[in-house]
Scaffold this active site. Structure first.
Site, mmCIF file in Angstrom:
data_model
loop_
_atom_site.group_PDB
_atom_site.id
_atom_site.type_symbol
_atom_site.label_atom_id
_atom_site.label_comp_id
_atom_site.label_asym_id
_atom_site.label_seq_id
_atom_site.Cartn_x
_atom_site.Cartn_y
_atom_site.Cartn_z
ATOM 1 C CB SER A 150 -0.886 -0.032 1.246
ATOM 2 O OG SER A 150 -1.074 1.245 1.774
ATOM 3 C CE LYS A 166 -4.186 11.722 2.794
ATOM 4 N NZ LYS A 166 -5.190 12.729 3.114
ATOM 5 C CG ASP A 199 -7.840 7.087 10.640
ATOM 6 O OD1 ASP A 199 -8.947 7.471 10.204
ATOM 7 O OD2 ASP A 199 -6.867 6.875 9.904
HETATM 8 P P1 ADP Z 1 -2.057 4.337 6.343
HETATM 9 O O1 ADP Z 1 -1.760 5.347 7.405
HETATM 10 O O2 ADP Z 1 -1.308 4.548 5.098
HETATM 11 O O3 ADP Z 1 -3.539 4.128 6.144
HETATM 12 P P2 ADP Z 1 -2.080 1.613 7.367
HETATM 13 O O4 ADP Z 1 -1.401 1.165 8.609
HETATM 14 O O5 ADP Z 1 -3.567 1.701 7.396
HETATM 15 O O6 ADP Z 1 -1.429 2.983 6.939
HETATM 16 O O7 ADP Z 1 -1.637 0.643 6.205
HETATM 17 C C1 ADP Z 1 -2.065 0.816 4.894
HETATM 18 C C2 ADP Z 1 -2.552 -0.485 4.310
HETATM 19 O O8 ADP Z 1 -1.530 -1.453 4.328
HETATM 20 C C3 ADP Z 1 -3.694 -1.079 5.077
HETATM 21 O O9 ADP Z 1 -4.921 -0.623 4.625
HETATM 22 C C4 ADP Z 1 -3.534 -2.568 4.833
HETATM 23 O O10 ADP Z 1 -4.147 -2.930 3.620
HETATM 24 C C5 ADP Z 1 -2.048 -2.721 4.665
HETATM 25 N N1 ADP Z 1 -1.439 -3.151 5.931
HETATM 26 C C6 ADP Z 1 -0.921 -2.383 6.910
HETATM 27 N N2 ADP Z 1 -0.442 -3.119 7.916
HETATM 28 C C7 ADP Z 1 -0.653 -4.406 7.573
HETATM 29 C C8 ADP Z 1 -0.376 -5.673 8.209
HETATM 30 N N3 ADP Z 1 0.223 -5.755 9.399
HETATM 31 N N4 ADP Z 1 -0.739 -6.786 7.549
HETATM 32 C C9 ADP Z 1 -1.353 -6.728 6.347
HETATM 33 N N5 ADP Z 1 -1.628 -5.588 5.712
HETATM 34 C C10 ADP Z 1 -1.296 -4.435 6.302
HETATM 35 MN MN MN Z 2 -5.018 3.158 7.124
#
Ligand code: ADP
Ligand code: MN
Length: 517
Positions: free
Chosen positions: A262, A265, A406
């Site tokens: 992913s 931002k 969030d």
């Molecule tokens: P952001 O602040 O960019 O939203 P996130 O922590 O939500 O950061 O991570 C973005 C995306 O990455 C999540 O929506 C998920 O799909 C994937 N992701 C993040 N952490 C994990 C994890 N531990 N295992 C699997 N997917 C993850």
């Molecule tokens: Mn997120």
């Protein structure tokens, strides 16, 4: 440079100290000769040194040595760092100047409909102005790095002006400027100098030659570092981050970094296969690496989360922006740990290194678990998920003393028949000056999602808020409800003002707030 060395060696066939005339003669053999690396190597060597120095603890010792190995230089480091410093200073100066211009503009324009612009007087031109920090900006792996995707001087329709003053995109001056701007898109290790901020015009020929050189330089450096783990991921991060990731792979902690899950931002998340366990750590078979972006643009509006979080308050004022970014990562780590201890399904922290957080991967075989917003659940599962979330929100509030802040279907993953919470870098304690407002927002998201999703049992946002917080706010409309929330927050702040201490919890039934000594 090599040819000088070779010529000098030829002039002094007998090894060892040459005759006296040779050391005095300006054409004599130089005392040190080996200088066969490019500036890019010198820069990465310097970077490696810096990082090594900065290393707070002695993790990954064998890697540090490995990082030193391949590019041995010794010369030029000072000059190149001087150059870099000079460039950074110049950039800072230019930005300061631009900020001043912007203030002037604003003053003159006020809120009038017709406005003037000092755009043309700016030092840092549009292609640079959106990266406001001194770090190398991020590159999106999906884009051709050599394509100019930032605003250029030619509008879409391909020409500017009227009548005989028309200027097309083929205009030599415009084209030259555009070419200069594009240099910025070269690979991060390709040093383009400080020409980007100036009104330089590169002809197409020169630009193409440079581009060609940048390509081959990049290929050369790729060959130098060739390892299977340095595959897709590396283009998306800046050199310092890349080095941190290399270290994790080289130390054996991670097996391979497979790719990007992913790009948000504020962070980029990678998938990796876990490597060998150490004495004190078991590495999960699959890991997620969350890299917090080192450019600050998107973090500016998040000040309020961290500035008022007392756990980080003392440190906030003394920190530079880059350290603040690290604090986001640190915050996520602490929050995840609290959640883990309470038994809430969430990623398990593996390690934190600066702005890079490694945790267990929620998903399987490189496929991340779907977000709740993307998965279609049976009505039974939907109901199950709802009750699970209600339960998790209560645990989070009561046992972890946290508000997610969030929480929505974007930050909940569906895996193994249950909901997993992620993305807790912004989570705060309930007594945060806006903690209850954040909680209310979370409740609204959750309750709307499940009500729309057909869960008849789902509480409305106000009921959910009370159920989670244990507070008993009776207002039956949103406006009054929020007013009461804000009043509670204010009461807490007043308490801090008067007693210099925060309340540890909010009272649950209108009694004076409880303070646990
Ligand atoms: P952001 O602040 O960019 O939203 P996130 O922590 O939500 O950061 O991570 C973005 C995306 O990455 C999540 O929506 C998920 O799909 C994937 N992701 C993040 N952490 C994990 C994890 N531990 N295992 C699997 N997917 C993850
Ligand atoms: Mn997120």
């Amino acid at each position: 440079m090599d040819s000088v060395g070779v010529a000098a060696a030829a002039a002094a066939p007998e090894a060892g100290p040459g005759p006296a005339w040779q050391s005095k003669c300006p054409w004599g053999a130089p005392s040190t000769t080996s200088m066969s690396c490019s500036l890019a190597d010198v820069m990465s060597e310097q970077l490696a040194k810096e990082l090594q120095l900065e290393e707070e603890n002695a993790a990954f010792p064998e890697v540090v040595a490995a990082a030193e190995g391949p590019f041995i230089t010794g010369e030029n480091i000072d000059t190149s760092s001087d150059l870099m410093l000079a460039q950074m200073l110049q950039m800072e100066f230019d930005r300061e100047y631009d900020a001043q211009l912007r203030r002037e503009e604003k003053k003159i324009n006020g809120d009038s409909k017709v406005s003037i612009s000092f755009e043309n007087y700016r030092k840092v031109h549009p292609y640079d102005s959106d990266s406001s920090e001194d770090e190398v900006d991020w590159q999106d792996t999906r884009h051709d790095p050599y394509r100019a995707d930032k605003p250029t001087t030619t509008p879409k329709r391909g020409f500017i002006g009227k009548g005989k003053d028309i200027t097309t995109k083929h205009d030599e001056v415009v084209c030259g400027r555009k070419n200069t701007a594009r240099m910025e898109n070269f690979a991060p290790e390709f040093q383009v100098g400080d020409g980007i901020g100036m009104d330089l015009k590169l002809s197409n020929q020169v630009f193409n030659a440079l581009k060609q050189h940048a390509y081959s330089e990049e290929r050369r450096s790729a060959r130098l570092h060739e390892k299977k783990e340095h595959s897709t991921a590396e283009k998306a991060v800046d050199p310092k981050t890349r080095l941190l990731l290399y270290k994790m792979v080289n130390s054996g902690m991670l097996e391979t970094i497979t790719g990007c899950i992913s790009t948000g931002k504020e962070s980029v998340v990678f998938h990796a296969y876990g490597g060998n366990a150490t004495e004190d750590k078991v590495i999960p078979p699959e890991c997620a690496i969350k890299v917090f972006k080192t450019t600050l643009n998107e973090f500016k509006n998040r000040d309020k989360y961290i500035k008022d979080d007392y756990r980080f308050k003392d440190r906030f004022s003394k920190l530079n922006p880059r350290k603040i970014i690290r604090m986001w990562a640190e915050k996520e780590m602490h929050n995840l740990t609290r959640m883990q201890n309470a038994g809430i399904p969430c990623p398990q922290v593996v390690i934190l290194k600066k702005h890079v957080l490694v945790m267990s991967f929620i998903g399987q075989d490189q496929v991340p678990a779907p977000k709740l917003k993307d998965v279609t659940l049976s009505s039974e599962d939907m109901k199950k998920a709802y009750y699970q979330i209600l339960n998790m929100m209560q645990q989070l509030y009561r046992e972890c003393n946290l508000v997610h802040a969030d929480l929505s279907e974007y930050n909940m993953l569906w895996h193994d028949g249950k909901v997993w919470l992620i993305d807790v870098s912004q989570s705060v304690e309930p007594t945060h000056p806006h903690g209850l407002e954040f909680l209310f927002r979370d409740c609204r998201n959750v309750s709307q999602f499940f009500q729309k999703g057909g869960v008849a049992e789902a509480l409305n946002e106000r009921e959910l808020f009370n159920a989670v917080s244990g507070l008993n706010i009776t207002a039956d409309n949103e406006v009054d409800f929020q007013a009461e929330i804000e009043a509670l927050e204010k009461m807490n702040e007043d308490h801090v003002q008067n007693h210099g201490k925060k309340l540890s919890t909010f009272s649950s039934d209108g009694d004076p707030p409880i303070y646990d000594e």
